[in-house]
Design a protein around this motif. Sequence first.
Motif, PDB file in Angstrom:
ATOM      1  N   LYS A 177       0.859  -1.183   0.000  1.00  0.00           N
ATOM      2  CA  LYS A 177       0.000   0.000   0.000  1.00  0.00           C
ATOM      3  C   LYS A 177       0.895   1.232   0.000  1.00  0.00           C
ATOM      4  O   LYS A 177       1.836   1.317   0.793  1.00  0.00           O
ATOM      5  CB  LYS A 177      -0.904   0.025   1.234  1.00  0.00           C
ATOM      6  N   PRO A 178       0.634   2.189  -0.903  1.00  0.00           N
ATOM      7  CA  PRO A 178       1.448   3.412  -0.920  1.00  0.00           C
ATOM      8  C   PRO A 178       1.398   4.081   0.446  1.00  0.00           C
ATOM      9  O   PRO A 178       0.358   4.134   1.103  1.00  0.00           O
ATOM     10  CB  PRO A 178       0.770   4.281  -1.984  1.00  0.00           C
ATOM     11  N   SER A 179       2.530   4.586   0.906  1.00  0.00           N
ATOM     12  CA  SER A 179       2.585   5.218   2.230  1.00  0.00           C
ATOM     13  C   SER A 179       3.530   6.403   2.216  1.00  0.00           C
ATOM     14  O   SER A 179       4.422   6.512   1.380  1.00  0.00           O
ATOM     15  CB  SER A 179       3.043   4.195   3.281  1.00  0.00           C
ATOM     16  N   LEU A 180       3.312   7.306   3.178  1.00  0.00           N
ATOM     17  CA  LEU A 180       4.152   8.502   3.315  1.00  0.00           C
ATOM     18  C   LEU A 180       4.998   8.393   4.573  1.00  0.00           C
ATOM     19  O   LEU A 180       4.556   7.862   5.592  1.00  0.00           O
ATOM     20  CB  LEU A 180       3.273   9.757   3.418  1.00  0.00           C
ATOM     21  N   THR A 181       6.215   8.897   4.501  1.00  0.00           N
ATOM     22  CA  THR A 181       7.044   8.977   5.706  1.00  0.00           C
ATOM     23  C   THR A 181       6.523  10.116   6.572  1.00  0.00           C
ATOM     24  O   THR A 181       5.681  10.914   6.141  1.00  0.00           O
ATOM     25  CB  THR A 181       8.505   9.254   5.319  1.00  0.00           C
ATOM     26  N   HIS A 182       7.050  10.217   7.806  1.00  0.00           N
ATOM     27  CA  HIS A 182       6.571  11.294   8.688  1.00  0.00           C
ATOM     28  C   HIS A 182       6.911  12.663   8.114  1.00  0.00           C
ATOM     29  O   HIS A 182       6.185  13.636   8.307  1.00  0.00           O
ATOM     30  CB  HIS A 182       7.173  11.120  10.092  1.00  0.00           C
ATOM     31  N   ILE A 183       8.022  12.744   7.359  1.00  0.00           N
ATOM     32  CA  ILE A 183       8.374  14.017   6.718  1.00  0.00           C
ATOM     33  C   ILE A 183       7.357  14.324   5.635  1.00  0.00           C
ATOM     34  O   ILE A 183       6.852  15.443   5.513  1.00  0.00           O
ATOM     35  CB  ILE A 183       9.794  13.953   6.125  1.00  0.00           C
ATOM     36  N   ASP A 184       7.023  13.294   4.817  1.00  0.00           N
ATOM     37  CA  ASP A 184       6.057  13.493   3.745  1.00  0.00           C
ATOM     38  C   ASP A 184       4.671  13.826   4.290  1.00  0.00           C
ATOM     39  O   ASP A 184       3.906  14.552   3.656  1.00  0.00           O
ATOM     40  CB  ASP A 184       5.974  12.239   2.888  1.00  0.00           C
ATOM     41  N   GLU A 185       4.342  13.248   5.475  1.00  0.00           N
ATOM     42  CA  GLU A 185       3.042  13.539   6.086  1.00  0.00           C
ATOM     43  C   GLU A 185       2.877  15.034   6.334  1.00  0.00           C
ATOM     44  O   GLU A 185       1.818  15.599   6.099  1.00  0.00           O
ATOM     45  CB  GLU A 185       2.884  12.761   7.394  1.00  0.00           C
ATOM     46  N   GLY A 186       3.964  15.649   6.783  1.00  0.00           N
ATOM     47  CA  GLY A 186       3.909  17.104   7.020  1.00  0.00           C
ATOM     48  C   GLY A 186       3.709  17.859   5.729  1.00  0.00           C
ATOM     49  O   GLY A 186       2.906  18.818   5.660  1.00  0.00           O
ATOM     50  N   ILE A 187       4.430  17.446   4.693  1.00  0.00           N
ATOM     51  CA  ILE A 187       4.296  18.109   3.385  1.00  0.00           C
ATOM     52  C   ILE A 187       2.891  17.876   2.844  1.00  0.00           C
ATOM     53  O   ILE A 187       2.274  18.784   2.267  1.00  0.00           O
ATOM     54  CB  ILE A 187       5.359  17.564   2.407  1.00  0.00           C
ATOM     55  N   LYS A 188       2.392  16.672   3.032  1.00  0.00           N
ATOM     56  CA  LYS A 188       1.039  16.340   2.575  1.00  0.00           C
ATOM     57  C   LYS A 188       0.019  17.320   3.164  1.00  0.00           C
ATOM     58  O   LYS A 188      -0.820  17.883   2.443  1.00  0.00           O
ATOM     59  CB  LYS A 188       0.708  14.911   2.994  1.00  0.00           C
ATOM     60  N   THR A 189       0.107  17.537   4.477  1.00  0.00           N
ATOM     61  CA  THR A 189      -0.838  18.438   5.144  1.00  0.00           C
ATOM     62  C   THR A 189      -0.718  19.854   4.593  1.00  0.00           C
ATOM     63  O   THR A 189      -1.728  20.528   4.322  1.00  0.00           O
ATOM     64  CB  THR A 189      -0.582  18.440   6.662  1.00  0.00           C
ATOM     65  N   ARG A 190       0.510  20.299   4.395  1.00  0.00           N
ATOM     66  CA  ARG A 190       0.728  21.671   3.913  1.00  0.00           C
ATOM     67  C   ARG A 190       0.245  21.838   2.472  1.00  0.00           C
ATOM     68  O   ARG A 190      -0.274  22.891   2.096  1.00  0.00           O
ATOM     69  CB  ARG A 190       2.205  22.022   4.027  1.00  0.00           C
ATOM     70  N   ILE A 191       0.404  20.779   1.644  1.00  0.00           N
ATOM     71  CA  ILE A 191      -0.083  20.847   0.261  1.00  0.00           C
ATOM     72  C   ILE A 191      -1.599  20.968   0.245  1.00  0.00           C
ATOM     73  O   ILE A 191      -2.170  21.795  -0.493  1.00  0.00           O
ATOM     74  CB  ILE A 191       0.375  19.607  -0.535  1.00  0.00           C
ATOM     75  N   ILE A 192      -2.256  20.119   1.066  1.00  0.00           N
ATOM     76  CA  ILE A 192      -3.728  20.183   1.123  1.00  0.00           C
ATOM     77  C   ILE A 192      -4.174  21.575   1.558  1.00  0.00           C
ATOM     78  O   ILE A 192      -5.095  22.179   0.978  1.00  0.00           O
ATOM     79  CB  ILE A 192      -4.280  19.115   2.082  1.00  0.00           C
ATOM     80  N   GLU A 193      -3.544  22.125   2.589  1.00  0.00           N
ATOM     81  CA  GLU A 193      -3.915  23.464   3.090  1.00  0.00           C
ATOM     82  C   GLU A 193      -3.692  24.527   2.026  1.00  0.00           C
ATOM     83  O   GLU A 193      -4.523  25.426   1.846  1.00  0.00           O
ATOM     84  CB  GLU A 193      -3.091  23.786   4.337  1.00  0.00           C
ATOM     85  N   THR A 194      -2.575  24.403   1.297  1.00  0.00           N
ATOM     86  CA  THR A 194      -2.256  25.395   0.256  1.00  0.00           C
ATOM     87  C   THR A 194      -3.293  25.354  -0.862  1.00  0.00           C
ATOM     88  O   THR A 194      -3.783  26.397  -1.326  1.00  0.00           O
ATOM     89  CB  THR A 194      -0.855  25.117  -0.326  1.00  0.00           C
ATOM     90  N   LEU A 195      -3.628  24.131  -1.329  1.00  0.00           N
ATOM     91  CA  LEU A 195      -4.584  24.012  -2.428  1.00  0.00           C
ATOM     92  C   LEU A 195      -5.994  24.402  -1.986  1.00  0.00           C
ATOM     93  O   LEU A 195      -6.762  24.993  -2.755  1.00  0.00           O
ATOM     94  CB  LEU A 195      -4.587  22.578  -2.971  1.00  0.00           C
ATOM     95  N   ARG A 196      -6.314  24.129  -0.739  1.00  0.00           N
ATOM     96  CA  ARG A 196      -7.639  24.506  -0.228  1.00  0.00           C
ATOM     97  C   ARG A 196      -7.779  26.020  -0.161  1.00  0.00           C
ATOM     98  O   ARG A 196      -8.813  26.588  -0.514  1.00  0.00           O
ATOM     99  CB  ARG A 196      -7.845  23.881   1.148  1.00  0.00           C
ATOM    100  N   ALA A 197      -6.690  26.666   0.256  1.00  0.00           N
ATOM    101  CA  ALA A 197      -6.715  28.128   0.384  1.00  0.00           C
ATOM    102  C   ALA A 197      -6.737  28.806  -0.990  1.00  0.00           C
ATOM    103  O   ALA A 197      -7.365  29.868  -1.162  1.00  0.00           O
ATOM    104  CB  ALA A 197      -5.508  28.605   1.181  1.00  0.00           C
ATOM    105  N   SER A 198      -6.070  28.200  -1.975  1.00  0.00           N
ATOM    106  CA  SER A 198      -5.976  28.834  -3.300  1.00  0.00           C
ATOM    107  C   SER A 198      -7.197  28.550  -4.157  1.00  0.00           C
ATOM    108  O   SER A 198      -7.392  29.173  -5.198  1.00  0.00           O
ATOM    109  CB  SER A 198      -4.709  28.357  -4.027  1.00  0.00           C
ATOM    110  N   GLU A 199      -8.019  27.617  -3.740  1.00  0.00           N
ATOM    111  CA  GLU A 199      -9.281  27.258  -4.354  1.00  0.00           C
ATOM    112  C   GLU A 199      -9.159  27.085  -5.875  1.00  0.00           C
ATOM    113  O   GLU A 199      -8.611  26.087  -6.343  1.00  0.00           O
ATOM    114  CB  GLU A 199     -10.363  28.283  -4.015  1.00  0.00           C
TER     115      GLU A 199
END
Length: 625
Positions: free
Chosen positions: A498-520
Amino acid sequence: MRHVILGTAGHIDHGKSSLVMALTGVDPDRLKEEKERGITIDLGFADLRYDGLTVGIVDVPGHERLIKNMLAGAGGIDLVLFAIAADEGVMPQSREHLAICNLLGIRAGIVAVTKTDIVEPDIVEVVVEEIKDFVAGTFLEGAPIVPVSSKSGHNIDKLKTQIQATALGTIQKSPNGIFRLPIDRVFTLKGFGTVVTGTAISGQISVDDAVEILPSGIRTKVRGLHSHNEAVKSGSAGQRVAVNLQGVDKDDINRGDVVVHCGTIDATDRLDAEIKLLKHAQPLKNRSSVHFHVGTSETTARVIFHRSEKLMPGESAFCQLRLKHPIIAMAGDRFIIRRLSPVDTVGGGIVLDPTPPARRKKDDDSSFEIYLTGDLTSRLAGKIKAAALKGILKQKLYAWAAHDTSAIDKAVETLKKDGLITEVNETLFHTIIINKLHEEITSILLSYHKKNPLQSGMSKEELRGLFKQIDTKTFLKILNTFSKVVTDKELIRLSDFKPSLTHIDEGIKTRIIETLRASEFQPPSRQDLATAFSIKEKQAEDILKLLAKDGLLVRINDSIYIDQCAYEKMLEIVREFSKGKNEIAVSEFREVLGTTRKYALPFLEYLDGKKITMRVGDKRKILDR
């Protein structure tokens, strides 16, 4: 009607042709030169008829310089009529002919002591005793010895009776294998055209059959068939057959060519074999060149021994034969080798594999022993294993082993039942090869997943490119049989991955989602996100694909992703707009979203693909209202 082929053998001027004439009333010496010189130069033919039995006779030359012609006639015979003259006894070509018959695996014969009318009876008795010593240890040991005189007719009827009894005791050739007719004569008949003759060594042929002349590959049709001077509708193994060919020039066909049904067998220029040297032969060095005779064909071959540098007289060895010209052969066929100079018979052997791989000394040689001594099932298993990842079609096995196709079918079914082979897409693979492939692919995918933890799997095309010896359709079917491998559309992965993210990638994942949500509706591109978070673009791509697969983002194209909530809002805006109008222009769409043309166009193209909108001219018709 049972059909058996008898071949003559013996020293020159020991009365072979006269004996055939006395037996059949047919003079086998058909050439003008033969009649003028009183010796047989080329092959001659006749037949003996009994109730339920026809014995086709091939008369061969006895002169040492004509052994090449003798060999062309000896390949398809079932029993030998060995002539030894009472006035001369055993002579040099007597010994060479007997050695050749032994090497060809002939197992039945009769010895005729000829010219008894010109010597005293006690001389005949001496010659008979000499013959017994001569044939000791060969297939003729214990064979009937019949003193005869072709001139006076003495014992000719007795010899006929003995031929009948011996012929009925031979093993009949099967009509159920692949048809092969090695050509020994080519001529033209006025009003008929080109005719070829030979002894059918396997299979059956009928009028109107489509046939191929190998190795040239000429394709033609059977206009007519004759056997023993009678027109027939079909011919089969064990018969002398004359084939009238349609639209083929006589000069395009040669002795040594083989008539087969189209597409059933291929020519080869390489053979794995066991060679045995005669006791009186000179040692044979590795990589020596020899004359090679099989069926009615002759070429030269280089002998490459597998484990030795020299073969001594009376010994045998496994080897590969590299042929100068292609020939037709099957596993189990017998052949003769002769020195280049002086030209004499030094040995012969048996074909073990007519389509072998190139071999090196360090290669495993266990297959040689299996092909030589194993039963049909084990030999087929060995050949299928040797085919490795290429696999082999069952039809190719029909052309590989000189056996009935029904026997090969039975052996293949036994191997399947025992779990030793697998059939995929009509191609046979050895289970050992399939299991190794499973292990290798599992290892490749495991390594790929470690290097690409965010990827859902390896592309089919990339994995396929690592195994080019298997055709794509077969490869994908094999993959579907592997328990540890899962095919998901165009991707291949391990079943427990199953594809998985490291703890470093998890942080980037959250920031990407927040960035794309804010930029709509004006999201940063994949490249911009990689720069913004100081990661490689490939890593950004993997994270975005994984988030899209998890339903958190929507992939618009390779570069643009938007937040799932933004996408749902976009759909709601389009539906709301459709209450007033059923079409929307790019400018209107851009305005209602509060975005730019840079984003509006890709968004609309994505909606077109989802059949929410449909482009009509410069506008989009709203389908989902």
